[in-house]
Design a protein around this motif. Structure first.
Motif, short mmCIF file in Angstrom:
data_model
loop_
_atom_site.label_atom_id
_atom_site.label_comp_id
_atom_site.label_asym_id
_atom_site.label_seq_id
_atom_site.Cartn_x
_atom_site.Cartn_y
_atom_site.Cartn_z
N GLU A 137 48.05 59.95 71.78
CA GLU A 137 48.10 59.93 70.09
C GLU A 137 49.14 60.58 69.33
OE1 GLU A 137 44.04 62.48 70.49
OE2 GLU A 137 43.49 61.23 71.37
N HIS A 138 49.21 61.07 69.94
CA HIS A 138 50.61 62.11 69.08
C HIS A 138 51.55 60.91 68.57
CE1 HIS A 138 53.69 64.64 67.84
NE2 HIS A 138 54.68 63.45 68.26
N LEU A 139 52.40 59.64 69.34
CA LEU A 139 53.48 58.96 70.01
C LEU A 139 52.62 57.70 68.60
CD1 LEU A 139 53.87 58.20 73.38
CD2 LEU A 139 55.97 59.67 71.25
N VAL A 140 51.46 57.68 69.06
CA VAL A 140 50.97 56.30 68.08
C VAL A 140 50.64 56.46 66.55
CG1 VAL A 140 49.13 54.86 67.78
CG2 VAL A 140 49.56 55.50 70.07
N ALA A 141 50.52 57.98 66.38
CA ALA A 141 50.23 58.48 64.86
C ALA A 141 51.63 58.43 64.34
CB ALA A 141 49.92 59.86 65.00
N GLU A 142 53.10 58.68 65.36
CA GLU A 142 54.31 58.32 64.43
C GLU A 142 54.78 56.88 64.44
OE1 GLU A 142 58.95 60.35 65.51
OE2 GLU A 142 57.28 60.61 66.65
N ILE A 143 54.50 56.67 64.93
CA ILE A 143 54.56 54.71 64.85
C ILE A 143 53.74 54.50 63.74
CG2 ILE A 143 54.20 52.89 65.79
CD1 ILE A 143 54.00 53.32 69.18
N MET A 144 52.54 54.55 63.47
CA MET A 144 51.46 54.63 62.16
C MET A 144 51.94 54.78 60.91
SD MET A 144 48.12 54.01 63.50
CE MET A 144 47.25 52.91 62.16
N GLN A 190 55.50 48.50 54.83
CA GLN A 190 54.63 47.61 55.73
C GLN A 190 53.27 48.55 56.15
OE1 GLN A 190 57.72 48.41 58.22
NE2 GLN A 190 58.83 46.53 57.68
N LEU A 191 52.24 49.42 56.64
CA LEU A 191 51.18 49.28 56.63
C LEU A 191 49.99 49.94 55.74
CD1 LEU A 191 49.42 49.50 59.34
CD2 LEU A 191 50.08 51.53 60.20
N ARG A 192 48.92 48.81 55.67
CA ARG A 192 47.83 49.61 54.98
C ARG A 192 47.83 51.17 54.82
NH1 ARG A 192 43.79 45.45 54.38
NH2 ARG A 192 42.27 47.77 54.02
N PRO A 193 47.38 51.88 53.63
CA PRO A 193 47.05 53.15 54.05
C PRO A 193 45.90 53.50 54.27
CG PRO A 193 47.46 52.67 51.67
CD PRO A 193 47.84 51.52 52.44
N ASP A 194 45.32 53.22 54.09
CA ASP A 194 43.46 53.43 54.38
C ASP A 194 43.20 52.80 55.71
OD1 ASP A 194 44.03 50.15 54.06
OD2 ASP A 194 41.61 50.49 53.13
N VAL A 195 44.40 52.73 57.07
CA VAL A 195 44.01 52.96 58.54
C VAL A 195 44.53 53.91 59.20
CG1 VAL A 195 43.30 50.71 58.66
CG2 VAL A 195 46.15 51.82 58.64
N GLY A 196 43.85 54.58 60.11
CA GLY A 196 44.60 55.52 61.08
C GLY A 196 44.64 55.06 62.64
N GLN A 220 46.98 40.02 67.38
CA GLN A 220 48.01 39.46 66.44
C GLN A 220 47.42 38.70 65.33
OE1 GLN A 220 51.12 39.44 66.14
NE2 GLN A 220 51.27 39.68 64.27
N LEU A 221 45.97 38.26 64.89
CA LEU A 221 44.80 37.84 63.86
C LEU A 221 44.57 39.42 63.80
CD1 LEU A 221 42.68 35.03 64.82
CD2 LEU A 221 44.11 35.38 63.14
N TYR A 222 44.14 40.94 64.58
CA TYR A 222 44.05 41.79 62.84
C TYR A 222 45.19 42.63 62.75
CZ TYR A 222 42.90 47.17 63.16
OH TYR A 222 42.92 48.19 63.32
N LEU A 223 46.18 42.37 63.93
CA LEU A 223 47.94 43.40 62.78
C LEU A 223 47.83 42.62 61.57
CD1 LEU A 223 49.85 43.08 66.73
CD2 LEU A 223 48.36 45.48 65.12
N ASP A 224 47.90 41.40 61.46
CA ASP A 224 47.94 40.92 60.88
C ASP A 224 47.46 41.12 59.22
OD1 ASP A 224 50.02 39.29 61.38
OD2 ASP A 224 49.25 37.82 61.77
N GLY A 225 46.72 41.98 59.55
CA GLY A 225 45.49 42.18 58.56
C GLY A 225 46.03 43.98 58.36
N LEU A 226 46.27 44.58 59.65
CA LEU A 226 46.88 45.54 58.58
C LEU A 226 48.04 46.14 57.90
CD1 LEU A 226 46.74 47.71 62.63
CD2 LEU A 226 44.75 47.35 60.51
N ARG A 227 49.13 44.51 58.24
CA ARG A 227 49.63 44.31 56.89
C ARG A 227 49.50 45.18 55.29
NH1 ARG A 227 54.67 42.65 58.59
NH2 ARG A 227 54.69 41.69 60.82
#
Length: 217
Positions: free
Chosen positions: A137-144, A152-158, A190-197
């Motif tokens: 969880e810590h590492l994924v939070a850092e990536i995001m 590059q990543l929309r701010p309303d996702v966790g 990948q379809l989902y990831l594109d929606g996170l941009r």
């Protein structure tokens, strides 16, 4: 003058062949749990691992111990994938590409296919599980956070939003159908990831999904 007796290395650490046997058991159990569910007989796991039944029971006295080791192993592999993504993102300067690499690697681990085995009387609060989960969880939070800081990543996702989708796409029901569904996982991810941009093209309903939300559900 009396010389000291050297300490035997074998007395302080497991033999190399014992470690290899344990690794083979865990790898075989992970494959078979994903393919067939949690009730695979130990003798079948031993057969795939190429060891005797006694070797399995010597390492894992009960099913809970083996399940816990398998889940922790997969979490550790997921954490290493996150560490690689962070390093690659720092080197390339593309934080979102690092997030994508991690998400696809995490889907391949199929950790959520093991989740049904954590139900019932299984100890969800075992220190090994808590430590492995916290590291991921810590590492994924850092990536995001890096992807958000780069715009590059929309701010309303966790973290929960990302891991829930990775989990759902990597979790076809155990059994023969798993193999036939695997070919769609990375396409849909990948379809989902594109929606996170960023910039976001829509307003998301509800609130950001946290890891605590996932645990409670």
């Amino acid at each position: 003058m009396q010389t000291a007796t050297p300490v035997s290395r074998k007395a302080t650490r497991p033999r190399a062949d014992a470690l290899r046997n344990r690794e083979r058991i865990v790898a075989a159990a992970r494959e078979m749990f994903v393919e067939n569910g949690p009730d695979v007989p130990f003798d079948e796991i031993a057969r795939r691992a190429g060891v005797g039944n006694a070797t399995v029971y010597r390492n894992f006295p009960d099913r809970d111990a083996l399940i816990r080791e398998v889940v922790c192993c997969v979490m550790d592999r997921t954490a290493r994938a996150a560490e690689r993504a962070l390093a690659e993102g720092a080197e390339s300067g593309d934080a979102f590409a690092a997030l994508e690499r991690f998400a696809h690697a995490a889907a391949d681990e199929r950790i959520s296919a093991l989740c049904p085995m954590l139900a019932g009387a299984f100890d969800h609060h075992h220190p090994d599980l808590l430590a492995a989960r916290g590291r991921v969880e810590h590492l994924v939070a850092e990536i995001m956070e890096r992807a958000k800081a780069a715009g590059q990543l929309r701010p309303d996702v966790g973290v929960g939003d990302l891991l829930m989708v990775v989990a759902q796409l990597g979790r076809p029901p155990a059994g023969a159908v798993c193999v036939s569904l695997d070919r769609f996982v990375h396409r849909h991810l990948q379809l989902y990831l594109d929606g996170l941009r960023a910039p976001a093209r829509s307003t998301l309903p509800g609130t950001t999904l946290t890891m605590e939300d996932l645990r409670q559900s």
